[in-house]
Design an enzyme around this catalytic site. Sequence first.
Site, short mmCIF file in Angstrom:
data_model
loop_
_atom_site.label_atom_id
_atom_site.label_comp_id
_atom_site.label_asym_id
_atom_site.label_seq_id
_atom_site.Cartn_x
_atom_site.Cartn_y
_atom_site.Cartn_z
N CYS A 164 38.80 -6.37 -90.93
CA CYS A 164 38.28 -7.66 -90.50
C CYS A 164 39.08 -8.80 -91.12
O CYS A 164 39.46 -9.76 -90.44
CB CYS A 164 36.79 -7.75 -90.85
SG CYS A 164 36.00 -9.24 -90.23
N CYS A 184 33.48 -16.27 -95.98
CA CYS A 184 32.72 -16.03 -94.74
C CYS A 184 31.28 -15.64 -95.08
O CYS A 184 31.03 -14.96 -96.08
CB CYS A 184 33.36 -14.89 -93.97
SG CYS A 184 35.05 -15.20 -93.46
N CYS A 231 40.87 -11.11 -100.12
CA CYS A 231 40.91 -10.93 -98.66
C CYS A 231 42.23 -10.34 -98.18
O CYS A 231 42.31 -9.84 -97.06
CB CYS A 231 40.66 -12.26 -97.97
SG CYS A 231 41.87 -13.52 -98.38
FE1 SF4 Z 1 35.65 -10.54 -92.11
FE2 SF4 Z 1 35.53 -12.88 -93.36
FE3 SF4 Z 1 34.26 -10.78 -94.37
FE4 SF4 Z 1 36.95 -10.87 -94.40
S1 SF4 Z 1 35.59 -12.21 -95.52
S2 SF4 Z 1 35.61 -9.11 -93.86
S3 SF4 Z 1 37.34 -12.01 -92.48
S4 SF4 Z 1 33.82 -11.75 -92.39
#
Ligand code: SF4
Length: 247
Positions: free
Chosen positions: A127, A208, A234
């Site tokens: 993701c 997020c 991330c």
């Molecule tokens: Fe997805 Fe955002 Fe979570 Fe990363 S931080 S897994 S981009 S929802």
Amino acid sequence: MAFECPIITPETDPVARLARLNGELRQASAQTILRAAIIREWPGEMTYVSSFGAESAVMLALIADVDPSLPVVFIDTGMHFPQTLDYRDELVERLGLTGVRTIKPNETERKVLDPKGALWKADTDACCALRKVRPLEPALDGFSAWITGRKRFHGGARMSLPVFEFADGRFKINPLANWTPDDVELFMEQRELPRHPLVAQGYPSIGCWPCTQPADDPSNPRAGRWAGQEKTECGLHVERNERPRVF
Ligand code: SF4
């Protein structure tokens, strides 16, 4: 005292340039580091990638002091808290930032790989690759260097953060690497910067919504990010050949 930019011809060897910059500026103030980077080292070749999260106002204010038109990239993952989008708009107006550009995941890829917006439940690395890492790569085209807001007190891999790095063919500048939580707080107060609305609700680090919780460990401001998982980053700051292969 006015900042003086000595005239230096940058080395063609990035390793030598890195050594010079870290030797010269590793103990310098964030203001001095930013001015040297923006005015002297990479004029017209720099950007700042901002999450418009809990501490982002600090770097944005420091950048606005040097060049409010500096390109600033915001990755709209489609999963931000609505408060973050409002906060972005508030800071842009308040600080007079004219270079903010919002980028998004490739819509065709998103429809194929995450049609229901639930990929984060199955695979957070995939993701993040879809919604953050891959969109950023083309957005950095044309820039030789980018600024980050990372700090050593964030812990994990950030504990050994240098002020200048070189990765994947670009320099990264971390002017706040040496800052403490008290430095951040003092600067926010002195400059009367607006706070991200979720900070008051116990979120010291904000990404997020599916992957951000209030932090229950005061010694680890990123404890609420991907809580319960080994993941702590991330992937934006992981070198290309060290990222997990996701698709
Ligand atoms: Fe997805 Fe955002 Fe979570 Fe990363 S931080 S897994 S981009 S929802």
